[in-house]
Write a protein that holds these residues in place. Structure first.
Motif, PDB file in Angstrom:
ATOM      1  N   ASP A  12       0.860  -1.189   0.000  1.00 47.88           N
ATOM      2  CA  ASP A  12       0.000   0.000   0.000  1.00 47.88           C
ATOM      3  C   ASP A  12       0.894   1.236   0.000  1.00 47.88           C
ATOM      4  O   ASP A  12       1.615   1.512   0.966  1.00 47.88           O
ATOM      5  CB  ASP A  12      -0.895  -0.017   1.239  1.00 47.88           C
ATOM      6  CG  ASP A  12      -1.982   1.053   1.173  1.00 47.88           C
ATOM      7  OD1 ASP A  12      -1.725   2.123   0.573  1.00 47.88           O
ATOM      8  OD2 ASP A  12      -3.076   0.823   1.715  1.00 47.88           O
ATOM      9  N   VAL A  13       0.851   2.006  -1.066  1.00 53.72           N
ATOM     10  CA  VAL A  13       1.725   3.155  -1.208  1.00 53.72           C
ATOM     11  C   VAL A  13       1.487   4.186  -0.117  1.00 53.72           C
ATOM     12  O   VAL A  13       2.401   4.915   0.294  1.00 53.72           O
ATOM     13  CB  VAL A  13       1.566   3.798  -2.611  1.00 53.72           C
ATOM     14  CG1 VAL A  13       0.192   4.452  -2.765  1.00 53.72           C
ATOM     15  CG2 VAL A  13       2.679   4.809  -2.867  1.00 53.72           C
ATOM     16  N   ARG A  14       0.256   4.237   0.422  1.00 51.45           N
ATOM     17  CA  ARG A  14      -0.044   5.200   1.489  1.00 51.45           C
ATOM     18  C   ARG A  14       0.765   4.866   2.743  1.00 51.45           C
ATOM     19  O   ARG A  14       1.256   5.756   3.433  1.00 51.45           O
ATOM     20  CB  ARG A  14      -1.538   5.194   1.793  1.00 51.45           C
ATOM     21  CG  ARG A  14      -2.419   5.665   0.631  1.00 51.45           C
ATOM     22  CD  ARG A  14      -3.874   5.436   0.954  1.00 51.45           C
ATOM     23  NE  ARG A  14      -4.137   4.013   1.197  1.00 51.45           N
ATOM     24  CZ  ARG A  14      -5.307   3.543   1.669  1.00 51.45           C
ATOM     25  NH1 ARG A  14      -6.290   4.385   1.968  1.00 51.45           N
ATOM     26  NH2 ARG A  14      -5.473   2.244   1.838  1.00 51.45           N
TER      27      ARG A  14
ATOM     28  N   ARG B 202       3.680   3.280   2.808  1.00 47.89           N
ATOM     29  CA  ARG B 202       5.101   3.560   2.557  1.00 47.89           C
ATOM     30  C   ARG B 202       5.382   5.058   2.621  1.00 47.89           C
ATOM     31  O   ARG B 202       6.428   5.488   3.101  1.00 47.89           O
ATOM     32  CB  ARG B 202       5.535   2.973   1.213  1.00 47.89           C
ATOM     33  CG  ARG B 202       5.394   1.448   1.120  1.00 47.89           C
ATOM     34  CD  ARG B 202       6.246   0.863   0.013  1.00 47.89           C
ATOM     35  NE  ARG B 202       5.912   1.376  -1.287  1.00 47.89           N
ATOM     36  CZ  ARG B 202       4.946   0.915  -2.075  1.00 47.89           C
ATOM     37  NH1 ARG B 202       4.183  -0.098  -1.670  1.00 47.89           N
ATOM     38  NH2 ARG B 202       4.730   1.440  -3.261  1.00 47.89           N
ATOM     39  N   ARG B 203       4.430   5.842   2.150  1.00 47.46           N
ATOM     40  CA  ARG B 203       4.595   7.296   2.240  1.00 47.46           C
ATOM     41  C   ARG B 203       4.560   7.746   3.696  1.00 47.46           C
ATOM     42  O   ARG B 203       5.349   8.606   4.122  1.00 47.46           O
ATOM     43  CB  ARG B 203       3.499   7.995   1.443  1.00 47.46           C
ATOM     44  CG  ARG B 203       3.694   7.893  -0.073  1.00 47.46           C
ATOM     45  CD  ARG B 203       2.479   8.406  -0.824  1.00 47.46           C
ATOM     46  NE  ARG B 203       2.683   8.332  -2.265  1.00 47.46           N
ATOM     47  CZ  ARG B 203       1.684   8.441  -3.153  1.00 47.46           C
ATOM     48  NH1 ARG B 203       0.428   8.624  -2.734  1.00 47.46           N
ATOM     49  NH2 ARG B 203       1.942   8.360  -4.441  1.00 47.46           N
ATOM     50  N   ALA B 204       3.652   7.174   4.478  1.00 49.77           N
ATOM     51  CA  ALA B 204       3.570   7.528   5.894  1.00 49.77           C
ATOM     52  C   ALA B 204       4.843   7.123   6.622  1.00 49.77           C
ATOM     53  O   ALA B 204       5.343   7.855   7.489  1.00 49.77           O
ATOM     54  CB  ALA B 204       2.348   6.843   6.526  1.00 49.77           C
TER      55      ALA B 204
ATOM     56  N   SER C  34       7.812   6.937   5.347  1.00 47.11           N
ATOM     57  CA  SER C  34       8.850   7.879   4.958  1.00 47.11           C
ATOM     58  C   SER C  34       8.716   9.197   5.725  1.00 47.11           C
ATOM     59  O   SER C  34       9.698   9.754   6.215  1.00 47.11           O
ATOM     60  CB  SER C  34       8.788   8.130   3.444  1.00 47.11           C
ATOM     61  OG  SER C  34       9.764   9.063   3.049  1.00 47.11           O
ATOM     62  N   LEU C  35       7.492   9.686   5.853  1.00 49.27           N
ATOM     63  CA  LEU C  35       7.261  10.944   6.562  1.00 49.27           C
ATOM     64  C   LEU C  35       7.573  10.817   8.044  1.00 49.27           C
ATOM     65  O   LEU C  35       7.939  11.792   8.704  1.00 49.27           O
ATOM     66  CB  LEU C  35       5.807  11.386   6.376  1.00 49.27           C
ATOM     67  CG  LEU C  35       5.426  11.872   4.966  1.00 49.27           C
ATOM     68  CD1 LEU C  35       3.917  12.067   4.863  1.00 49.27           C
ATOM     69  CD2 LEU C  35       6.152  13.174   4.646  1.00 49.27           C
TER      70      LEU C  35
ATOM     71  N   ASN D 216      15.686  11.548   0.093  1.00 44.87           N
ATOM     72  CA  ASN D 216      15.150  10.223  -0.213  1.00 44.87           C
ATOM     73  C   ASN D 216      16.218   9.440  -0.963  1.00 44.87           C
ATOM     74  O   ASN D 216      17.218   9.995  -1.413  1.00 44.87           O
ATOM     75  CB  ASN D 216      13.880  10.321  -1.060  1.00 44.87           C
ATOM     76  CG  ASN D 216      12.679  10.724  -0.236  1.00 44.87           C
ATOM     77  OD1 ASN D 216      12.494  10.235   0.887  1.00 44.87           O
ATOM     78  ND2 ASN D 216      11.865  11.625  -0.766  1.00 44.87           N
TER      79      ASN D 216
ATOM     80  N   THR E 274      17.330   8.414  -3.927  1.00 42.45           N
ATOM     81  CA  THR E 274      17.107   8.683  -5.344  1.00 42.45           C
ATOM     82  C   THR E 274      18.430   9.066  -5.996  1.00 42.45           C
ATOM     83  O   THR E 274      19.489   8.952  -5.379  1.00 42.45           O
ATOM     84  CB  THR E 274      16.073   9.820  -5.510  1.00 42.45           C
ATOM     85  OG1 THR E 274      15.812  10.030  -6.897  1.00 42.45           O
ATOM     86  CG2 THR E 274      16.587  11.116  -4.900  1.00 42.45           C
TER      87      THR E 274
END
Length: 408
Positions: free
Chosen positions: A368-370, A372-374, A376-377, A397, A399
């Motif tokens: 769930d990308v949500r 993974r974003r959470a 990261s934040l 990040n 990259t």
């Protein structure tokens, strides 16, 4: 702009590199050498420098001025098994390499190469008259031997040649065009092949055939091999890491600037100048300038201490960010200079959620990308920077770095 920002920060200097003269008109007509080698020539123990160099040597345009012969390079390492440390000295035997920007390929051991328009074949051209460190000719026989008698010998290479040589499972057709020209061909393009020769640990395509044939059962009777080397079979002797690729075989010819002279076990390993090294500067002086490299065995935790005391002339391996404060303090007494080197990878720490977790619920959550974003934040990058990197890192990040031409 990113490079300019780094220069202003004091972390790195301007990105500079010597140039390679590709114009044949710039190749010097006369050559000179280190005093020690000149004495050996005078004593009849070495051929003149003009006879030791290839007819088309690699000409280096120094960054600011030509150098002077002499001195030593001291560094710490873990011993012969510390292969990556040895790679710092062996990296000069690549066929080609990347320039300082990491975007352009440059000739090195190879005089040049040619990739067909359809990408299905690559032809490599060697330097006429180039020699191994023992004076033996370096030719396509060294490629043929490795391909036929090592890479495709089931006893020596059970898994076969490297994967970069395969295209959809197909091995290349290897053609020895002449003593200085070899061609690798496939029925489909192989865009990774030539770049595999420029990476930090290049794909092996050649080995010193004249030396290794003395250890190969096809060319030398097994009883003769066993009489000189410990082992039950010639295959076992040949497959030893130190015989083929290691840092501990003083008999192994090389194309590198320095040659190992110390037989292990030892605490101090000495590498001396290769009298047949293929590079010169614009004045015709045969490289390298440095007489010898001294590598002293030490535990990983002692190498930073030795470096701080001034017992290393150039050291990066085994120095970590945790050593930075100590090294800066030591610099006041020892006179060393401490630099922060920008890593080639954008992130030193990165989380990689397991997208293939066996548990169904964990797998769904990780995918769930949500989430993974959470995740990261939730990482306090500023706190990590202060506590781990003394505030000298740049939160980011994982990259591509801004320095890269691939950064968009």
């Amino acid at each position: 702009r990113a490079q300019s920002d780094l220069e202003k920060s004091g972390l790195v200097g301007k990105l500079e590199t010597p140039n390679i003269a590709t114009d044949s008109a710039k190749v010097p007509k006369t050559f000179s050498e280190a005093p020690g080698l000149a004495e050996l020539v005078k004593a009849g123990k070495l051929p003149p420098v003009a006879e030791r160099l290839p007819s088309e040597p690699m000409v280096i345009e120094p960054l600011r001025s030509v150098g002077q012969y002499g001195g030593m390079w001291r560094r710490g390492f873990l011993g012969p098994g510390d292969s990556e440390n040895g790679n710092r000295l062996r990296s000069s035997d690549k066929l080609i390499f990347f320039d300082a920007t990491g975007t352009e390929l440059r000739p090195n051991v190879a005089k040049g190469w040619e990739v067909s328009a359809d990408g299905k074949s690559t032809t490599i051209f060697l330097r006429k008259g180039m020699k191994w460190s023992d004076g033996a000719p370096f030719t396509t026989e060294d490629f043929r031997f490795f391909w036929q008698d090592v890479a495709n010998n089931q006893e020596l290479s059970p898994s076969g040649p490297g994967v970069e040589l395969l295209v959809d499972g197909e091995l290349p057709k290897v053609e020895i065009v002449d003593k200085l020209t070899i061609r690798y061909s496939w029925s489909k393009p192989n865009p990774y092949f030539i770049e595999s020769q420029a990476r930090a640990a290049p794909l092996f395509l050649f080995r010193p055939a004249h030396y290794l044939k003395t250890l190969h059962g096809k060319y030398t009777p097994e009883e003769e091999i066993l009489a000189k080397h410990k082992g039950s079979r010639w295959v076992n002797i040949f497959r030893r890491q130190d015989v083929m690729y290691g840092n501990s075989n003083v008999d192994m010819p090389t194309l590198n600037p320095w040659v190992l002279t110390t037989v292990p076990p030892a605490q101090r390993f000495t590498f001396v100048r290769n009298p047949y090294f293929h590079r010169i500067d614009r004045k015709g002086q045969q490289l390298p300038y440095i007489d010898e490299v001294i590598m002293t065995v030490a535990a990983p935790n002692l190498i930073p201490a030795k470096a701080g005391l001034g017992e290393a002339d150039l050291q990066s391996r085994f120095l970590k960010m945790r050593d930075y404060t100590f090294l800066r303090r030591s610099a006041k007494q020892s006179g060393i200079r401490v630099y922060l080197w920008v890593s080639g990878s954008c992130s030193q720490l990165a989380l990689y959620p397991n997208l293939n977790a066996k548990d169904d619920e964990w797998r769904m959550l990780m995918r769930d990308v949500r989430f993974r974003r959470a995740l990261s934040l939730a990482i306090d990058r500023e706190d990590l920077n202060e506590s781990v990197y003394l505030g000298l890192a740049k939160p980011s990040n994982n990259t591509v770095m801004e320095l890269s031409e691939l950064y968009k």
